[in-house]
Scaffold this motif. Structure first.
Motif, PDB file in Angstrom:
ATOM      1  N   TYR A  34      -7.545   1.506   0.191  1.00 43.64           N
ATOM      2  CA  TYR A  34      -8.129   0.737   1.289  1.00 43.64           C
ATOM      3  C   TYR A  34      -7.049   0.205   2.213  1.00 43.64           C
ATOM      4  CZ  TYR A  34     -12.622   0.666  -1.175  1.00 43.64           C
ATOM      5  OH  TYR A  34     -13.801   1.027  -1.788  1.00 43.64           O
ATOM      6  N   ARG A  35      -7.361   0.229   3.497  1.00 45.29           N
ATOM      7  CA  ARG A  35      -6.538  -0.417   4.516  1.00 45.29           C
ATOM      8  C   ARG A  35      -7.223  -1.715   4.923  1.00 45.29           C
ATOM      9  NH1 ARG A  35      -6.855  -1.192   9.756  1.00 45.29           N
ATOM     10  NH2 ARG A  35      -8.699   0.136   9.895  1.00 45.29           N
ATOM     11  N   GLU A  53     -10.843  -6.534   9.072  1.00 46.95           N
ATOM     12  CA  GLU A  53     -11.203  -5.127   8.917  1.00 46.95           C
ATOM     13  C   GLU A  53     -10.789  -4.606   7.551  1.00 46.95           C
ATOM     14  OE1 GLU A  53      -9.708  -2.660  12.012  1.00 46.95           O
ATOM     15  OE2 GLU A  53     -10.220  -4.078  13.605  1.00 46.95           O
ATOM     16  N   THR A  54     -11.700  -3.897   6.909  1.00 49.70           N
ATOM     17  CA  THR A  54     -11.421  -3.219   5.650  1.00 49.70           C
ATOM     18  C   THR A  54     -11.957  -1.806   5.742  1.00 49.70           C
ATOM     19  OG1 THR A  54     -11.573  -5.264   4.384  1.00 49.70           O
ATOM     20  CG2 THR A  54     -11.793  -3.220   3.149  1.00 49.70           C
ATOM     21  N   GLU A  55     -11.100  -0.825   5.471  1.00 54.15           N
ATOM     22  CA  GLU A  55     -11.511   0.576   5.611  1.00 54.15           C
ATOM     23  C   GLU A  55     -11.020   1.393   4.426  1.00 54.15           C
ATOM     24  OE1 GLU A  55     -10.939   4.399   8.649  1.00 54.15           O
ATOM     25  OE2 GLU A  55      -9.895   2.507   9.031  1.00 54.15           O
ATOM     26  N   GLN A 114      -3.648   5.605   8.389  1.00 52.21           N
ATOM     27  CA  GLN A 114      -5.018   5.916   8.805  1.00 52.21           C
ATOM     28  C   GLN A 114      -5.574   7.098   8.025  1.00 52.21           C
ATOM     29  OE1 GLN A 114      -6.802   4.037  10.994  1.00 52.21           O
ATOM     30  NE2 GLN A 114      -5.029   2.683  11.027  1.00 52.21           N
ATOM     31  N   VAL A 152      -9.553   4.536   3.311  1.00 55.96           N
ATOM     32  CA  VAL A 152      -8.820   5.583   4.031  1.00 55.96           C
ATOM     33  C   VAL A 152      -8.537   6.797   3.155  1.00 55.96           C
ATOM     34  CG1 VAL A 152      -7.792   4.041   5.734  1.00 55.96           C
ATOM     35  CG2 VAL A 152      -6.635   4.392   3.531  1.00 55.96           C
ATOM     36  N   ASN A 179      -1.079  -4.199   8.601  1.00 54.52           N
ATOM     37  CA  ASN A 179      -2.074  -3.925   7.565  1.00 54.52           C
ATOM     38  C   ASN A 179      -1.518  -4.043   6.152  1.00 54.52           C
ATOM     39  OD1 ASN A 179      -4.374  -2.993   9.328  1.00 54.52           O
ATOM     40  ND2 ASN A 179      -2.858  -1.470   9.923  1.00 54.52           N
TER      41      ASN A 179
END
Length: 364
Positions: A123-124, A131-133, A177, A135, A110
């Motif tokens: 952001y991760r 995937e972009t999350e 995470q 966090v 990541n």
């Protein structure tokens, strides 16, 4: 790719004195009376080509094998393959915010990009771009995060300006995470007007389990941890400080012993004293170096890999500068005055970024 190669200089022969990339004459071993076995330049010319030319402000780079990732303003980020020039372009939007990323870090799988300002957004992004999350998010008038780094694939750290009476410190122990803000009860206190500069994502330096964080402003110090951020020691520095835009803007350690920091006075970009300091004992003591020599305000400094801690390259308001004697003397090697950050791919190749550009420097 639009590419431009700039030959700065080259040796004309190997048996006589000659002009090289350096502003001061460099001679061959034959013409030096007592050559130092410790300090000698490792290249004679620099070739520069442009990897990216876009309307972006880029202050954060990370090297991922043969790929370079960048983080920029207006929610932009991306990567460039140094093998085949393949590009990945990403953009993150959140409500009506103008997101400005000035920090980037990576784990095996990541990329993490961290925004300045309120709210603080981390952001991760999976390296395949699928995937972009979000966090971590922090709201508050004083929120301003400046740098991010990882000890390993599980443990990472981010630092920001104080929202209370200590610096803002985020820690992850699960690969990014989740992130937890450290209580001020566990951190050193900052003084009034002391904070950090989001100049080049080089406020946090990691070697093994050891970590150094550098501050600036009205007071400019080094915060040192031997245990991955669980406890901290505070070290004073002699770099110029005392006003809001002074102090350390960037630091690097070659190993656990040799370190260098730069910055100066952002409002007096050509002032070249009080802006370079070095440590040879792991950051316990720092000394000014090259007073009234070389560059003025420095945005980023990096040791040349494999140089025994002798060679440094910096970018900033005066251009691109090089030292082969642990910062005692400096030579301008490129005129670019709008570069903010720099990372080495290997001993002979570095990537630099700044206003509207990413360039590659090859040292031969």
């Amino acid at each position: 790719m639009r590419s431009v190669v700039i030959f700065v200089a080259a040796f004309l022969c190997c048996s006589c004195s000659m002009k090289s990339v350096f502003s001061k004459p460099v001679t061959t071993v034959e013409s030096v009376e007592k050559p130092s076995p410790l300090f000698a330049p490792s290249f004679t010319k620099v070739e520069i080509d442009t990897l990216l030319s876009e309307k972006l402000s880029i202050r954060a780079l990370v090297v991922d094998n043969d790929k370079v990732w960048y983080a920029a303003n207006n929610g932009n980020y991306g990567s460039i393959s140094l093998k085949d020039d393949k590009r990945f372009v990403g953009n993150i939007q959140k409500d009506t915010l103008k997101i400005e990323f000035r920090s980037i870090a990576q784990t095996k799988d990541n990329i993490f990009v961290l925004a300045i300002g309120n709210p603080g957004l981390l952001y991760r992004i999976s390296k395949d771009g699928k995937e972009t999350e979000l966090v971590y998010e922090e709201k508050g008038e004083k929120v301003f995060y400046d740098a991010i780094n990882f000890w390993n694939d599980n443990e990472g750290i981010a630092v920001g300006d104080p929202t209370e009476d200590c610096f803002s410190l985020l820690i992850t122990r699960d690969g990014g995470q989740s992130w937890t803000k450290t209580s001020c009860e566990s951190l050193p206190k900052l003084t009034e007007g002391e904070a950090f500069f989001a100049a080049s994502n080089t406020n946090i330096i990691i070697k093994g389990e050891k970590t150094w964080i550098v501050s600036g402003g009205k007071r400019s110090r080094v915060f040192y941890s031997e245990d991955k951020g669980k406890s901290w020691q505070v070290i004073e520095t002699p770099i110029i400080q005392g006003s809001a835009m002074t102090g350390i803007f960037s630091a690097d350690f070659y190993n656990e012993t040799i370190g260098f920091a730069t910055g100066g006075d952002y409002e007096k970009p050509q002032q070249n004293f009080g802006n370079k300091i070095i440590t040879l004992d792991g950051g316990k003591n720092w000394n000014k170096i090259a007073e009234n020599e070389g560059f003025g305000y420095g945005s980023c400094a990096q040791f040349v890999p494999g140089s025994n801690g002798n060679e440094l390259v910096t970018v900033g308001a005066s251009g691109v500068y090089y030292s082969y004697d642990q910062g005692k003397s400096w030579n301008k090697i490129a005129e670019y005055k709008d570069l903010f950050t720099l990372r080495f791919i290997d001993r002979k190749t570095a990537i630099a970024a700044g206003n509207k550009k990413i360039i590659r420097l090859q040292f031969n």
